[in-house]
Design an enzyme around this catalytic site. Structure first.
Site, PDB file in Angstrom:
ATOM      1  N   CYS A   1      51.133  16.822  90.929  1.00  0.00           N
ATOM      2  CA  CYS A   1      52.204  16.643  89.943  1.00  0.00           C
ATOM      3  C   CYS A   1      53.555  17.010  90.525  1.00  0.00           C
ATOM      4  O   CYS A   1      53.670  18.010  91.230  1.00  0.00           O
ATOM      5  CB  CYS A   1      52.004  17.562  88.746  1.00  0.00           C
ATOM      6  SG  CYS A   1      50.474  17.294  87.904  1.00  0.00           S
TER       7      CYS A   1
ATOM      8  N   ARG B   1      51.575   6.712  80.370  1.00  0.00           N
ATOM      9  CA  ARG B   1      51.279   8.160  80.326  1.00  0.00           C
ATOM     10  C   ARG B   1      52.577   8.955  80.513  1.00  0.00           C
ATOM     11  O   ARG B   1      52.710  10.055  80.024  1.00  0.00           O
ATOM     12  CB  ARG B   1      50.270   8.529  81.416  1.00  0.00           C
ATOM     13  CG  ARG B   1      49.792   9.972  81.316  1.00  0.00           C
ATOM     14  CD  ARG B   1      48.675  10.288  82.299  1.00  0.00           C
ATOM     15  NE  ARG B   1      48.001  11.518  81.939  1.00  0.00           N
ATOM     16  CZ  ARG B   1      48.348  12.725  82.381  1.00  0.00           C
ATOM     17  NH1 ARG B   1      49.359  12.857  83.199  1.00  0.00           N
ATOM     18  NH2 ARG B   1      47.699  13.801  81.992  1.00  0.00           N
TER      19      ARG B   1
END
Ligand code: XMP
Length: 503
Positions: A315, A416
């Site tokens: 991430c 998303r």
């Protein structure tokens, strides 16, 4: 013009796994005797509190099957068409560890060529033969094919080679013990189950019993089929995806977005939990990282809450957007909303070592979701890559350019990150990266090390069960010097261990 003072934006200290350790407590617990059963959602418990991430380099059917067999659960990713994802659900639900409630069948007038094709497609070695009303007429196996020359397969019919009635059959409600003894007594591999009218209602195979013995902790539904979850979105074709997955037999729907504290997400949860087509399925929603976010999901009716904004190994949300909450604090905060409501938490992302599992559970999680540690397993999608003589597998964030860019095909991943409206790949703002992780061999070995570590945590804390671990666990906060002391130090030439590699 004068403006009122803003509230102080720097309220709270955020801690993550490396900031804390569990304190040892009085114990007479033997690690091998602990019970790691924990709740995934309001209605589903897992013997092993591990869930594989809904990522296209982690969970497709093969990983989901392996996860459920180990006692955990796989969440199928959603970066593929609705039909393809539903097919993956079907593959998992047909991989049996019990009785098959809707076995693949064939008619008596099919040719051996068709029989061969059907056996290959569903990877089975024999089929019950039925008429259009499902009356059982016989059974046909691969062995029956062998006695007919291949040149005659196109013209020979199933009815000419099958084993006819009377067959050894069982009633619909036969117990597993009765079925085993019938199969043993008659040296058969398959036991068709029939109702009073002789209609086929199920099938039990010897192979399934072997699997049941091999995987005693497997996560199964009421009919003995493996459990599986699947990610969905929150708008566009998300509803169609949800209902198609439910029709395919999915057990857990996972509306999955980078910030689940969003109106469209809450609408989606409410619809899923009220519509007669979907309300019987468990809804595990996320992701959130605050008490308010978790409370919103609970209030909308979620059966489980997934926590994690930015902790994942791939991430970049925290650096790209400057947003996130270190994972131990995020889980604890979410638990303040979830525990009083009886809604379990999945701690999603950021786990680097087995010791992080117990830390997540003590912070307030009930299970953990893992990406990178499973991305290197044999069962994850993707080929092995060799670099410098070592084996790796590709692992990438679902917000990485590679996962979000359509490159001429339809992309299912960018919503998303709320970027579904971005038409050109050049204008995407990635929130993840692509890379590789070391190849770790079969999932079973990795789960063994992870659960083994959890067993040791429970021994140290003095807890026989997960609820006891959560009650007795106490953290000590550590400094950078403490973290340095935790890892091996002052030694050269560290040899890789199955549960530790030097970073
Ligand atoms: P680990 O640390 O186990 O984390 O590799 C897996 C989790 O990371 C999340 N995820 C992402 N988060 N950008 C993000 O900000 C991404 O590209 C991305 N891809 C996955 C996800 O929650 C997953 O379960």
């Amino acid at each position: 013009a004068a403006q009122p003072a803003l509230p102080a934006p720097f309220a709270q200290l955020g801690l993550t796994y490396d900031d804390v350790l569990l304190q040892p407590g009085e114990t007479d617990v033997i690690p091998s005797e602990v019970d790691t059963t924990s709740r995934l959602t309001r209605e589903i418990s897992l013997r092993v509190p591990l869930v594989s991430a809904a990522m296209d380099t982690v969970t497709e059917a093969r990983m989901a099957i392996a996860m459920a067999r180990q006692g955990g659960l796989g969440i199928l990713h959603r970066n593929l068409s609705i039909e393809d994802q539903a097919y993956q659900v079907d593959l998992v639900k047909r991989t049996q560890t019990g009785r098959i409630s809707n076995p693949v069948t064939i008619g008596p007038d099919a040719t051996l060529e068709e029989l061969d094709e059907r056996c290959g497609r569903y990877r089975v070695s024999g089929l019950p033969v039925v008429d259009p009303e499902m009356h059982l007429l016989g059974i046909v196996t691969n062995r029956d094919l062998r006695f007919t020359p291949v040149a005659e397969w196109a013209t020979t019919l199933v009815r000419d080679v099958m084993t006819h009635q009377p067959l050894i059959t069982g009633s619909e409600d036969i117990s597993s013990e009765e079925a085993t003894s019938l199969l043993r007594q008659h040296k058969r591999e398959r036991l068709p189950l029939v109702d009073a009218q002789g209609r086929l209602t199920g099938l039990i195979t010897v192979k399934d019993f072997v699997k049941s013995e091999q995987y005693p902790h497997a996560s199964k539904d009421a009919s003995g089929r493996l459990l599986v979850g699947a990610a969905i979105g929150y708008f566009g074709d998300a509803w169609e995806r949800a209902t198609t997955l439910v029709d395919a037999g999915v057990d857990v729907l996972v509306p999955d977005v980078a910030n689940g504290h969003a109106r469209l997400m809450l609408d989606m949860i409410r619809r899923l939990k009220s519509d007669p087509a979907t309300r019987h399925v468990q809804v595990l929603a996320g992701n959130v990282a605050t008490r308010e976010g978790a409370q919103a999901l609970v209030d909308a009716g979620a059966d489980g809450v997934k926590v994690g904004v930015g902790p994942g190994s791939i991430c970049t949300t925290r650096v790209v957007a400057g947003v996130g909450v270190p994972q131990v604090t995020a889980i604890y905060e979410a638990s303040l909303a979830c525990r009083p409501a009886g809604v379990p938490i999945v701690g999603d992302g950021g786990l680097q070592h087995s010791g992080d599992i117990a830390k997540a559970l003590v912070a307030g999680a009930d299970t953990v979701m893992i990406g990178s540690l499973f991305g290197g397993c044999e069962e994850s999608p993707g080929e092995l890559v060799f670099v410098g003589g070592k084996q790796f597998k590709v692992y990438r964030g679902m917000g990485s350019l590679g996962a979000m860019a359509s490159r001429g095909k339809k992309s299912y991943s960018k919503d998303r990150y709320f970027q579904a409206d971005v038409v050109s790949d050049d204008e995407l703002v990635p929130e993840g990266i692509e890379g590789r992780v070391p190849f770790r061999g079969p999932l079973g070995a990795v789960v063994h090390q992870l659960t083994g570590g959890l067993h040791q945590s429970m021994f140290y804390v003095g807890a026989r069960t997960i609820p006891e671990l959560k009650e007795r666990g106490r953290f000590v906060r550590i400094t950078t010097a403490g973290l340095k002391e935790s890892h091996p130090h002052d030694i050269a030439g560290i040899v890789e261990a199955p549960n530790y590699s030097s970073r």
